[in-house]
Write an enzyme that holds these catalytic residues in place. Sequence first.
Site, PDB file in Angstrom:
ATOM      1  N   GLN A 188      42.049  37.090  -2.183  1.00  0.00           N
ATOM      2  CA  GLN A 188      40.834  36.365  -1.832  1.00  0.00           C
ATOM      3  C   GLN A 188      40.934  34.984  -2.473  1.00  0.00           C
ATOM      4  OE1 GLN A 188      38.470  35.506   0.005  1.00  0.00           O
ATOM      5  NE2 GLN A 188      37.374  37.462  -0.041  1.00  0.00           N
ATOM      6  N   ARG A 214      42.310  23.689  10.096  1.00  0.00           N
ATOM      7  CA  ARG A 214      42.473  22.252   9.832  1.00  0.00           C
ATOM      8  C   ARG A 214      43.768  22.055   9.048  1.00  0.00           C
ATOM      9  NH1 ARG A 214      36.422  20.460   8.273  1.00  0.00           N
ATOM     10  NH2 ARG A 214      37.476  18.489   7.905  1.00  0.00           N
ATOM     11  N   THR A 237      42.679  35.756  12.081  1.00  0.00           N
ATOM     12  CA  THR A 237      41.671  36.702  11.562  1.00  0.00           C
ATOM     13  C   THR A 237      41.040  37.516  12.691  1.00  0.00           C
ATOM     14  OG1 THR A 237      39.919  35.065  11.656  1.00  0.00           O
ATOM     15  CG2 THR A 237      41.124  35.252   9.565  1.00  0.00           C
ATOM     16  N   TYR A 238      40.331  38.548  12.262  1.00  0.00           N
ATOM     17  CA  TYR A 238      39.656  39.490  13.155  1.00  0.00           C
ATOM     18  C   TYR A 238      38.182  39.388  12.797  1.00  0.00           C
ATOM     19  CZ  TYR A 238      39.877  43.987  15.736  1.00  0.00           C
ATOM     20  OH  TYR A 238      39.794  44.993  16.655  1.00  0.00           O
ATOM     21  N   HIS A 261      45.284  40.004  12.078  1.00  0.00           N
ATOM     22  CA  HIS A 261      44.424  40.792  11.190  1.00  0.00           C
ATOM     23  C   HIS A 261      43.784  41.912  12.005  1.00  0.00           C
ATOM     24  CE1 HIS A 261      43.712  37.511   7.923  1.00  0.00           C
ATOM     25  NE2 HIS A 261      44.820  37.233   8.598  1.00  0.00           N
ATOM     26  N   SER A 307      52.206  30.480   3.982  1.00  0.00           N
ATOM     27  CA  SER A 307      51.679  31.135   5.178  1.00  0.00           C
ATOM     28  C   SER A 307      50.294  30.541   5.406  1.00  0.00           C
ATOM     29  CB  SER A 307      51.627  32.658   5.026  1.00  0.00           C
ATOM     30  OG  SER A 307      50.945  33.035   3.857  1.00  0.00           O
ATOM     31  N   PHE A 344      30.240  30.473   1.365  1.00  0.00           N
ATOM     32  CA  PHE A 344      31.063  31.600   1.783  1.00  0.00           C
ATOM     33  C   PHE A 344      31.692  32.294   0.566  1.00  0.00           C
ATOM     34  CE2 PHE A 344      35.136  33.340   3.472  1.00  0.00           C
ATOM     35  CZ  PHE A 344      34.550  34.392   4.168  1.00  0.00           C
ATOM     36  N   LYS A 369      46.997  51.034  -1.538  1.00  0.00           N
ATOM     37  CA  LYS A 369      47.367  50.313  -0.308  1.00  0.00           C
ATOM     38  C   LYS A 369      48.871  50.019  -0.297  1.00  0.00           C
ATOM     39  CE  LYS A 369      43.869  47.126  -0.659  1.00  0.00           C
ATOM     40  NZ  LYS A 369      42.873  46.127  -0.203  1.00  0.00           N
ATOM     41  N   ARG A 406      39.875  46.761   5.569  1.00  0.00           N
ATOM     42  CA  ARG A 406      38.766  47.646   5.906  1.00  0.00           C
ATOM     43  C   ARG A 406      37.714  46.878   6.690  1.00  0.00           C
ATOM     44  NH1 ARG A 406      34.191  49.038   1.672  1.00  0.00           N
ATOM     45  NH2 ARG A 406      33.668  46.941   2.410  1.00  0.00           N
TER      46      ARG A 406
HETATM   47  C1  LIG Z   1      43.546  37.838   2.733  1.00  0.00           C
HETATM   48  C2  LIG Z   1      42.243  38.374   3.301  1.00  0.00           C
HETATM   49  C3  LIG Z   1      42.053  38.389   4.685  1.00  0.00           C
HETATM   50  C4  LIG Z   1      40.870  38.889   5.242  1.00  0.00           C
HETATM   51  N1  LIG Z   1      40.719  38.874   6.610  1.00  0.00           N
HETATM   52  C5  LIG Z   1      39.609  39.409   7.170  1.00  0.00           C
HETATM   53  C6  LIG Z   1      39.449  39.460   8.598  1.00  0.00           C
HETATM   54  O1  LIG Z   1      40.300  38.986   9.357  1.00  0.00           O
HETATM   55  N2  LIG Z   1      38.315  40.016   9.106  1.00  0.00           N
HETATM   56  C7  LIG Z   1      37.349  40.557   8.296  1.00  0.00           C
HETATM   57  O2  LIG Z   1      36.352  41.070   8.825  1.00  0.00           O
HETATM   58  N3  LIG Z   1      37.459  40.519   6.945  1.00  0.00           N
HETATM   59  C8  LIG Z   1      38.567  39.958   6.358  1.00  0.00           C
HETATM   60  N4  LIG Z   1      38.686  39.940   4.986  1.00  0.00           N
HETATM   61  C9  LIG Z   1      37.599  40.447   4.145  1.00  0.00           C
HETATM   62  C10 LIG Z   1      37.696  41.975   3.884  1.00  0.00           C
HETATM   63  O3  LIG Z   1      37.538  42.671   5.104  1.00  0.00           O
HETATM   64  C11 LIG Z   1      36.571  42.342   2.904  1.00  0.00           C
HETATM   65  O4  LIG Z   1      36.814  41.784   1.646  1.00  0.00           O
HETATM   66  C12 LIG Z   1      36.223  43.820   2.824  1.00  0.00           C
HETATM   67  O5  LIG Z   1      34.981  43.955   2.107  1.00  0.00           O
HETATM   68  C13 LIG Z   1      37.230  44.678   2.075  1.00  0.00           C
HETATM   69  O6  LIG Z   1      38.371  44.856   2.783  1.00  0.00           O
HETATM   70  P1  LIG Z   1      39.683  45.525   2.078  1.00  0.00           P
HETATM   71  O7  LIG Z   1      40.701  45.627   3.099  1.00  0.00           O
HETATM   72  O8  LIG Z   1      39.983  44.844   0.798  1.00  0.00           O
HETATM   73  O9  LIG Z   1      39.064  46.975   1.752  1.00  0.00           O
HETATM   74  P2  LIG Z   1      39.542  48.241   0.833  1.00  0.00           P
HETATM   75  O10 LIG Z   1      40.875  47.886   0.234  1.00  0.00           O
HETATM   76  O11 LIG Z   1      39.472  49.434   1.680  1.00  0.00           O
HETATM   77  O12 LIG Z   1      38.496  48.223  -0.317  1.00  0.00           O
HETATM   78  C14 LIG Z   1      37.105  48.000  -0.107  1.00  0.00           C
HETATM   79  C15 LIG Z   1      36.315  48.546  -1.296  1.00  0.00           C
HETATM   80  O13 LIG Z   1      36.267  49.955  -1.208  1.00  0.00           O
HETATM   81  C16 LIG Z   1      36.767  50.555  -2.396  1.00  0.00           C
HETATM   82  N5  LIG Z   1      37.538  51.748  -1.989  1.00  0.00           N
HETATM   83  C17 LIG Z   1      38.553  51.799  -1.104  1.00  0.00           C
HETATM   84  N6  LIG Z   1      39.013  53.073  -0.989  1.00  0.00           N
HETATM   85  C18 LIG Z   1      38.261  53.824  -1.812  1.00  0.00           C
HETATM   86  C19 LIG Z   1      38.231  55.228  -2.143  1.00  0.00           C
HETATM   87  N7  LIG Z   1      39.084  56.092  -1.575  1.00  0.00           N
HETATM   88  N8  LIG Z   1      37.305  55.647  -3.047  1.00  0.00           N
HETATM   89  C20 LIG Z   1      36.449  54.788  -3.628  1.00  0.00           C
HETATM   90  N9  LIG Z   1      36.418  53.456  -3.348  1.00  0.00           N
HETATM   91  C21 LIG Z   1      37.317  52.985  -2.471  1.00  0.00           C
HETATM   92  C22 LIG Z   1      37.664  49.485  -3.024  1.00  0.00           C
HETATM   93  O14 LIG Z   1      37.798  49.635  -4.432  1.00  0.00           O
HETATM   94  C23 LIG Z   1      36.911  48.211  -2.656  1.00  0.00           C
HETATM   95  O15 LIG Z   1      35.866  47.962  -3.562  1.00  0.00           O
HETATM   96  C24 LIG Z   1      39.845  39.403   4.387  1.00  0.00           C
HETATM   97  C25 LIG Z   1      40.028  39.374   2.991  1.00  0.00           C
HETATM   98  C26 LIG Z   1      41.206  38.859   2.444  1.00  0.00           C
HETATM   99  C27 LIG Z   1      41.381  38.812   0.943  1.00  0.00           C
END
Ligand SMILES: Cc1cc2nc3c(=O)[nH]c(=O)nc-3n(C[C@H](O)[C@H](O)[C@H](O)COP(=O)(O)OP(=O)(O)OC[C@H]3O[C@@H](n4cnc5c(N)ncnc54)[C@H](O)[C@@H]3O)c2cc1C
Length: 300
Positions: free
Chosen positions: A188, A284, A57-58, A86, A24, A228, A177, A116
Amino acid sequence: MQQLPFSAQLNRDPAHRGDKLKFSFEFFPPKTAVMEGRFWGALHRLARLEPEFASVTYGAGGSTRERTMRIASRITEETNIPTAAHITCVGATRDEVNKVIEGFAEAGIKRVVALRGDPQGGIGTKYEPHPDGYANAAELVAGIRKIGDFDISVAAYPEKHPESPDWDADIDNLKRKIDAGANRAITQMFFDNDDYWRFMERVEKAGITAPVIPGVQPIHNYKQISSFAGSCGARVPDWLAKCFDDLDEEPEIHSLVASALAVEQVIGLINGGVRAFHFYTLNRADLVVALSRVLGQVRV
Ligand SMILES: Cc1cc2nc3c(=O)[nH]c(=O)nc-3n(C[C@H](O)[C@H](O)[C@H](O)COP(=O)(O)OP(=O)(O)OC[C@H]3O[C@@H](n4cnc5c(N)ncnc54)[C@H](O)[C@@H]3O)c2cc1C
């Protein structure tokens, strides 16, 4: 006896014959007309690898909402590549996020990468959920499940999410999740495969059975990617940094080194049993095209 290169060993091993690798590809919505031209060029070349999906991405804080929607819709309309859009929870109410998701469904987009998002103050600052918003990705996944029958991917972190206080909290969050309805996790970027294997041990121990697809970042530009990676908690090992020492003015050698490292990382993962990969393409195609040739996949 003459030693065969890795790829030849891989392709000639009957255990691997017939194993089509799954790919993907992740893209970002291009900002300008020139970037958009390059984006479509890369997408069409990579389409020949018949990816499982292409994701768009978003931008931070929802900054690319319209562009993400426009590009993802166009991929859906004009190609036969399944498209994943996303979406993040940052700075938006549940209603606003839900409307974007409903828009995806109306545009025929059936896949979502549910995140998130990073804090609005930038990575490293405290995340403040919108008072009427989804607080985290697990809540978002549950919300998306109520809207429609989407295929949902979520994020996973082989080196732990920087905000997770410890590994238990991090893995519990991934499990929440998946339990909320995600179909798979995508990791990541990471540069040391041992981080992925250690992470997978924790995932299995926690009883998580959904696929956790490794996110592979080809190093198109070492300076940009190492900076990054640092900001999102992905370690750049010293040996990797040394490979790119003094290559700023040597683009051809930089590209050869990047290609060799991508092949080494992916072959290592294949030899450990991985068959599905998510590539951070940065719009790319070249490094992924080179890699697919070495792996004996479709010629692109
Ligand atoms: C494949 C991939 C694609 C991505 N694409 C984008 C994108 O398009 N746009 C963008 O802005 N960012 C993107 N990101 C980055 C991502 O938004 C960040 O890494 C962000 O900081 C965390 O998002 P998450 O969905 O993992 O968050 P979560 O899974 O919600 O977790 C975030 C943090 O909060 C903690 N947490 C969550 N729920 C709780 C709870 N109930 N109590 C206590 N702690 C909690 C978790 O342990 C974790 O440390 C991407 C990352 C990856 C790996």
